[in-house]
Design an enzyme around this catalytic site. Structure first.
Site, PDB file in Angstrom:
ATOM      1  N   CYS A  14       2.764   0.606  -3.443  1.00 46.03           N
ATOM      2  CA  CYS A  14       2.654   2.022  -3.085  1.00 46.03           C
ATOM      3  C   CYS A  14       2.965   2.834  -4.336  1.00 46.03           C
ATOM      4  CB  CYS A  14       3.668   2.368  -1.992  1.00 46.03           C
ATOM      5  SG  CYS A  14       3.493   1.369  -0.515  1.00 46.03           S
ATOM      6  N   SER A  30       7.033  -2.225  -2.851  1.00 48.31           N
ATOM      7  CA  SER A  30       6.655  -3.260  -1.851  1.00 48.31           C
ATOM      8  C   SER A  30       6.845  -4.708  -2.336  1.00 48.31           C
ATOM      9  CB  SER A  30       5.304  -3.028  -1.197  1.00 48.31           C
ATOM     10  OG  SER A  30       5.327  -1.819  -0.448  1.00 48.31           O
ATOM     11  N   HIS A  46       1.816 -18.448  -3.184  1.00 44.79           N
ATOM     12  CA  HIS A  46       2.002 -19.762  -2.565  1.00 44.79           C
ATOM     13  C   HIS A  46       0.991 -20.669  -3.250  1.00 44.79           C
ATOM     14  CE1 HIS A  46       4.341 -17.653   0.448  1.00 44.79           C
ATOM     15  NE2 HIS A  46       3.335 -16.813   0.593  1.00 44.79           N
TER      16      HIS A  46
END
Lengths: 130, 130
Positions: free
Chosen positions: A98, A78, A83
């Site tokens: 995952c 994934s 940020h």
């Protein structure tokens, strides 16, 4: 199942569509740790490896000298994104994994590098209805 | 505040470090909608624009013919990601936006294109302690 095509191998790695998504709001971080694009990319790539995830690609964007950074590491399992707002000493990271990859191991490395004064964690299970 | 350097303009757009992060688990989607890398990239870029977000960069990775796709659109206002499992008819999307961008508008476009039978939404507020 999602299959990773591994170079030089006919075997595919299968990840079920279930995973853990950690949203980490990190506050009280020294500004200089939040505006260095290359350093943040290096940190997030290392944190993916620490979590036993396989990095497919990464891209980090700096908004300018001393300003925030936005970036992503795409994983076979994934992603990790960050940020940053150096002017506020704040970073929003998320770690979605995952398979056998462990987001907590990635988060530990990120926190130990950024040294936030406070961390707020929100964890969600991802996947189809059970 | 995060500042966007807009080409040809001395003014900077400022985004506070607060935002909304939508985690959308979409089930019961036709497999062919989940394995076309270019189509998914196009959809997510369009959904960002529908949400009034500014696209900085995107990258999509296909795991192979008929297999899943993992991708990211990096925004001035944060990001949209998607990970798909066509064999399970499942996609995990997340939409994190700050400033005036509206994640719900992005999600509406994504759902109308993918036509999931079921959607589970988890929403988190992101930002420093208030």
């Amino acid at each position: 199942m999602k299959r990773e095509a591994l170079p030089g191998s006919a075997a595919a790695v299968v990840h079920a569509p279930t995973g853990v998504h950690v949203l980490a709001d990190l506050s009280g971080i020294a500004a200089e740790k939040l505006s260095d694009c290359a350093q943040l990319e290096s940190l997030l790539r290392a944190s993916a490896e620490a979590a036993h995830a396989r990095v497919l690609f990464s891209h980090f964007h700096g908004f300018g000298e001393g300003q925030g950074v936005t970036g992503v590491v795409l994983l076979a399992e994934s992603h990790i994104t960050i940020h940053t707002w150096p002017e506020c000493g704040f970073a929003a990271a998320d770690i979605f994994m995952c398979g056998n990859a462990d987001p907590k191991l990635a988060l530990t490395l990120i926190e130990s590098a950024l040294q936030p004064e406070a961390t707020h964690i929100h964890t969600a299970r991802r996947g189809p209805p059970r």
